[in-house]
Motif scaffolding. Sequence first.
Motif, mmCIF file in Angstrom:
data_model
loop_
_atom_site.group_PDB
_atom_site.id
_atom_site.type_symbol
_atom_site.label_atom_id
_atom_site.label_comp_id
_atom_site.label_asym_id
_atom_site.label_seq_id
_atom_site.Cartn_x
_atom_site.Cartn_y
_atom_site.Cartn_z
ATOM 1 N N GLY A 29 0.670 -1.213 -0.048
ATOM 2 C CA GLY A 29 0.326 -0.020 -0.232
ATOM 3 C C GLY A 29 0.802 1.566 -0.200
ATOM 4 N N PHE A 30 1.696 0.858 0.474
ATOM 5 C CA PHE A 30 2.949 2.333 0.541
ATOM 6 C C PHE A 30 3.103 2.518 -0.817
ATOM 7 C CE2 PHE A 30 7.331 3.933 2.558
ATOM 8 C CZ PHE A 30 6.972 5.456 2.813
ATOM 9 N N GLN A 31 3.607 1.791 -1.355
ATOM 10 C CA GLN A 31 4.546 1.437 -2.488
ATOM 11 C C GLN A 31 3.250 2.286 -3.567
ATOM 12 O OE1 GLN A 31 5.255 -2.533 -3.042
ATOM 13 N NE2 GLN A 31 7.146 -2.373 -2.080
ATOM 14 N N ILE A 32 2.228 1.659 -3.346
ATOM 15 C CA ILE A 32 0.786 2.368 -4.357
ATOM 16 C C ILE A 32 0.827 3.584 -4.520
ATOM 17 C CG2 ILE A 32 -1.891 2.331 -4.944
ATOM 18 C CD1 ILE A 32 -1.675 -0.858 -3.967
ATOM 19 N N LEU A 33 0.483 4.780 -2.825
ATOM 20 C CA LEU A 33 0.850 5.811 -2.454
ATOM 21 C C LEU A 33 2.159 5.856 -3.482
ATOM 22 C CD1 LEU A 33 -0.812 5.428 0.943
ATOM 23 C CD2 LEU A 33 -2.020 5.900 -1.005
ATOM 24 N N THR A 34 2.646 6.017 -3.326
ATOM 25 C CA THR A 34 4.398 6.835 -3.645
ATOM 26 C C THR A 34 3.547 6.506 -5.592
ATOM 27 O OG1 THR A 34 5.288 4.968 -3.556
ATOM 28 C CG2 THR A 34 5.687 6.685 -2.030
ATOM 29 N N GLU A 35 3.516 5.826 -5.545
ATOM 30 C CA GLU A 35 3.030 5.114 -7.117
ATOM 31 C C GLU A 35 2.468 6.481 -7.567
ATOM 32 O OE1 GLU A 35 4.758 4.094 -9.509
ATOM 33 O OE2 GLU A 35 6.531 3.018 -8.613
ATOM 34 N N ALA A 36 1.198 6.296 -6.674
ATOM 35 C CA ALA A 36 -0.362 6.899 -6.859
ATOM 36 C C ALA A 36 0.347 8.999 -7.212
ATOM 37 C CB ALA A 36 -1.146 7.367 -6.324
ATOM 38 N N GLY A 37 1.318 8.832 -6.231
ATOM 39 C CA GLY A 37 1.821 11.323 -5.791
ATOM 40 C C GLY A 37 1.382 11.125 -4.836
ATOM 41 N N LEU A 38 0.441 10.460 -3.908
ATOM 42 C CA LEU A 38 0.196 10.657 -2.902
ATOM 43 C C LEU A 38 1.354 11.149 -1.277
ATOM 44 C CD1 LEU A 38 -3.287 8.775 -2.967
ATOM 45 C CD2 LEU A 38 -3.312 11.506 -3.022
ATOM 46 N N LEU A 39 1.991 10.406 -2.143
ATOM 47 C CA LEU A 39 3.161 10.513 -1.123
ATOM 48 C C LEU A 39 4.215 10.353 -2.045
ATOM 49 C CD1 LEU A 39 2.876 7.648 1.737
ATOM 50 C CD2 LEU A 39 2.065 10.026 1.651
ATOM 51 N N PRO A 40 5.819 10.959 -1.559
ATOM 52 C CA PRO A 40 7.327 11.770 -2.345
ATOM 53 C C PRO A 40 7.825 10.508 -2.182
ATOM 54 C CG PRO A 40 7.254 11.928 -0.511
ATOM 55 C CD PRO A 40 5.646 12.005 0.211
ATOM 56 N N GLY A 41 8.782 10.204 -2.949
ATOM 57 C CA GLY A 41 10.079 9.064 -2.425
ATOM 58 C C GLY A 41 9.223 8.238 -3.803
ATOM 59 N N ALA A 42 9.821 7.037 -2.978
ATOM 60 C CA ALA A 42 10.096 5.386 -4.198
ATOM 61 C C ALA A 42 10.637 4.244 -3.261
ATOM 62 C CB ALA A 42 10.040 5.511 -5.408
ATOM 63 N N LEU A 43 9.897 3.456 -3.531
ATOM 64 C CA LEU A 43 10.023 2.289 -2.565
ATOM 65 C C LEU A 43 10.805 1.028 -3.721
ATOM 66 C CD1 LEU A 43 9.550 2.672 -0.024
ATOM 67 C CD2 LEU A 43 7.680 2.856 -1.254
ATOM 68 N N ILE A 44 12.021 0.534 -3.588
ATOM 69 C CA ILE A 44 13.127 0.205 -4.612
ATOM 70 C C ILE A 44 13.757 -1.829 -3.379
ATOM 71 C CG2 ILE A 44 14.036 1.487 -5.842
ATOM 72 C CD1 ILE A 44 16.376 1.738 -4.523
ATOM 73 N N ARG A 45 14.066 -2.120 -4.484
ATOM 74 C CA ARG A 45 14.157 -3.400 -3.822
ATOM 75 C C ARG A 45 15.247 -2.866 -2.489
ATOM 76 N NH1 ARG A 45 15.156 -8.068 -7.360
ATOM 77 N NH2 ARG A 45 15.549 -8.609 -5.000
ATOM 78 N N ASN A 46 15.660 -4.269 -1.966
ATOM 79 C CA ASN A 46 15.701 -4.108 -0.687
ATOM 80 C C ASN A 46 17.771 -4.390 -0.433
ATOM 81 O OD1 ASN A 46 13.559 -4.505 0.745
ATOM 82 N ND2 ASN A 46 13.925 -6.291 1.466
ATOM 83 N N LYS A 47 18.043 -3.327 -0.110
ATOM 84 C CA LYS A 47 19.892 -3.597 -0.162
ATOM 85 C C LYS A 47 20.590 -4.703 -0.638
ATOM 86 C CE LYS A 47 24.060 -1.138 1.521
ATOM 87 N NZ LYS A 47 24.422 -0.438 2.778
#
Length: 229
Positions: free
Chosen positions: A88-106
């Motif tokens: 859901g956090f990933q979706i909210l960033t993709e939808a522009g409701l939150l800034p930043g992005a979630l990428i692959r774990n280190k």
Amino acid sequence: MKSAVIVFPGSNCDRDMAVALERVSGKKPHMAFHKDTDLPEVDVIAVPGGFSYGDYLRCGAMAAHSPIMRVVKERAARGVRVMGICNGFQILTEAGLLPGALIRNKTLKYICKTVDLRVESTNSAFTGKYGAGQIIRIPVGHGEGNFVADAATLDRLEGEGRVAFRYVTAAGAVDAEGNPNGASRNIAGIFNETRTVLGMMPHPERAFDPLHGNTDGRAFFDSLLETLS
């Protein structure tokens, strides 16, 4: 408190979220499918974890353009509380409701364990029942939980007090040891400008019931109930 839970193809935490919301509010949440084009009047909308659309393209990229997300964005603009957990956090960033992005774990590996978080802000409907600086233990389960943003955005989040939760060690240290996925500045959750939208990678609904072995997530839902009832 009236709530809705969004269900996408691949969601796997929608029922967990619905159970927690019903247990705390006494009201069954409205379960909204990704193709729906409307929602009843609710106080909070939950975008749950899972693997929406199989995580094709990027996690959350396809779900962000589903019909129901147009409604979620409209409600968010009206001040309805919206929370995105994990996918859901990933979706909210993709939808522009939150800034930043979630990428692959280190580590480039899927992580499934309980982590330590520090509550960075209690000035929201989601965190009001916690204490500032309180360390809680909440499960995570993700392969793409590494929060990234440019330096200016990170500085703005910090300066405006919009970091909700931060990964720490059990002793409270903000360092690489306590960071499970490599997230910038150990950020585990953030708010939008008005603190009415929250995204976080850890799962408070998995630390809700004593049978879970941990109830540190209960205050998250109690905070919503106290604010929105």
